[in-house]
Write a protein that holds these residues in place. Structure first.
Motif, PDB file in Angstrom:
ATOM      1  N   LEU A  59     -14.722-130.653 -66.515  1.00  0.00           N
ATOM      2  CA  LEU A  59     -13.947-129.422 -66.586  1.00  0.00           C
ATOM      3  C   LEU A  59     -12.743-129.589 -65.687  1.00  0.00           C
ATOM      4  CD1 LEU A  59     -14.008-126.627 -67.863  1.00  0.00           C
ATOM      5  CD2 LEU A  59     -15.077-125.774 -65.802  1.00  0.00           C
ATOM      6  N   LEU A  65     -11.743-128.554 -71.424  1.00  0.00           N
ATOM      7  CA  LEU A  65     -13.160-128.886 -71.598  1.00  0.00           C
ATOM      8  C   LEU A  65     -13.260-130.125 -72.461  1.00  0.00           C
ATOM      9  CD1 LEU A  65     -16.183-128.207 -71.361  1.00  0.00           C
ATOM     10  CD2 LEU A  65     -15.949-126.923 -73.479  1.00  0.00           C
ATOM     11  N   ILE A 181     -19.674-123.893 -67.098  1.00  0.00           N
ATOM     12  CA  ILE A 181     -19.118-124.193 -68.421  1.00  0.00           C
ATOM     13  C   ILE A 181     -19.699-123.256 -69.473  1.00  0.00           C
ATOM     14  CG2 ILE A 181     -19.053-125.936 -70.247  1.00  0.00           C
ATOM     15  CD1 ILE A 181     -18.980-128.041 -67.991  1.00  0.00           C
ATOM     16  N   ARG A 184     -18.209-119.831 -69.104  1.00  0.00           N
ATOM     17  CA  ARG A 184     -16.812-119.770 -69.557  1.00  0.00           C
ATOM     18  C   ARG A 184     -16.737-119.647 -71.075  1.00  0.00           C
ATOM     19  NH1 ARG A 184     -12.634-121.660 -66.035  1.00  0.00           N
ATOM     20  NH2 ARG A 184     -11.429-122.277 -67.861  1.00  0.00           N
TER      21      ARG A 184
END
Length: 297
Positions: A59, A65, A181, A184
């Motif tokens: 990240l 990503l 992650i 998000r």
């Protein structure tokens, strides 16, 4: 937890090989240990098999990503998931008769056993339900797993297995920032199922990850590569990425991985077969999985 509205601009196409983000928010690539050289034939109703890949996630500071899958050389004996004992032979009727010279004898017959007819009980109908509208999937995510083809046999529950966050982290090598992650991208839930095809030649694992939006599921697919594997085209599934790992010898097992998304669900199809895998098999599975997610059956 959904990503901010302006976050998509920060997600750009990653380079072929993800690199560590610059300071001060460097995120080193995390790659799980390779899978074992051979997987034993599973017993009846085991826990879902670990996918033939380990994934590292980076990240970057700009919000990029990148997902990189490190494929391990796997040799798998594609066996029968559930053993079925051979049927016992039907009992035979026997009779004995006494005969004498010059006189008739009355035969004495042994009673013939009558086999008990056991009615066949049909497999219980699945109670897993789900709906899709405008690319948004609701209900039990297992409902959207690609149906097992006729004659195929499931490893574990026929409906597949739900996945906890820990299960997802296990697939991706348990990186420290996996929760960040997933948050998000508005991760909701996951599902997985592995089955053996009717001809016994292939083992297929389908994994679904449910994210907060169509855009978030699509971002997860971006930058996904499989190390030490050649890229292959996926026909009939726009935006899909395909990868093939050829075995060193045709007597060993080769593998293919396809990744794509449909609506707010990201899907991965892993195929293991003896010898060099045919890309057409993966294309067909990916296309059917996409259609199933789009229509909900």
């Amino acid at each position: 937890m959904s990503a901010p509205e302006n976050e998509s601009a920060a997600f750009t196409e990653p380079p072929p090989e993800p690199v560590a983000a610059p300071a001060p928010v460097a995120a080193p690539e995390l790659v799980a240990a390779p899978a074992p050289a051979a997987a034993p034939e599973p017993a009846a109703d085991p826990a879902p098999r670990r996918l033939p890949r380990a994934v590292g996630i980076v990240l970057a500071t700009a919000g990029l990503l990148a997902v990189t899958a490190a494929s391990a050389a796997v040799t798998v004996a594609v066996g029968k998931p559930d053993g079925h004992p051979a049927a016992a032979p039907a009992p035979r009727a026997t009779a004995t008769a006494a005969a004498s010279t010059g006189a008739s004898a009355t035969p004495s017959a042994t009673p013939v056993p009558v086999p008990t007819v056991v009615p066949t009980t049909p497999a219980p109908a699945s109670t897993v339900k789900g709906t899709v509208s405008g690319g948004k999937h609701e209900g039990d995510l297992r409902y959207f797993l690609l149906p097992i083809p006729a004659g195929g046999e499931s490893y574990g529950p026929a409906d597949g297995m739900p996945m906890t966050r820990d299960d997802v982290a296990e697939i991706f090598g348990k990186p420290d920032d996996i929760d960040t992650i997933l948050n998000r991208l508005g991760y909701r839930d996951g599902a997985v199922r592995t089955y053996r095809t009717a001809d016994g030649k292939a083992q297929v694992t389908v994994t679904l990850l449910h994210f907060g939006s169509t855009d978030m599921a699509s971002r997860f697919v971006q930058g996904y590569t499989v190390k030490s594997a050649e890229p292959i085209d996926i026909d009939g599934d726009p935006g899909a990425h395909g990868f093939r790992q050829k075995p060193k010898h045709e007597a060993y097992t080769g593998s293919m991985t396809g990744v794509s998304s449909q609506g707010d669900v990201q899907y991965t199809v892993d195929v293991e077969v003896k010898g060099t895998p045919d890309a057409a098999l993966l294309s067909d599975l990916m296309k059917r999985q996409r259609e199933w997610l789009a229509s909900g059956g």
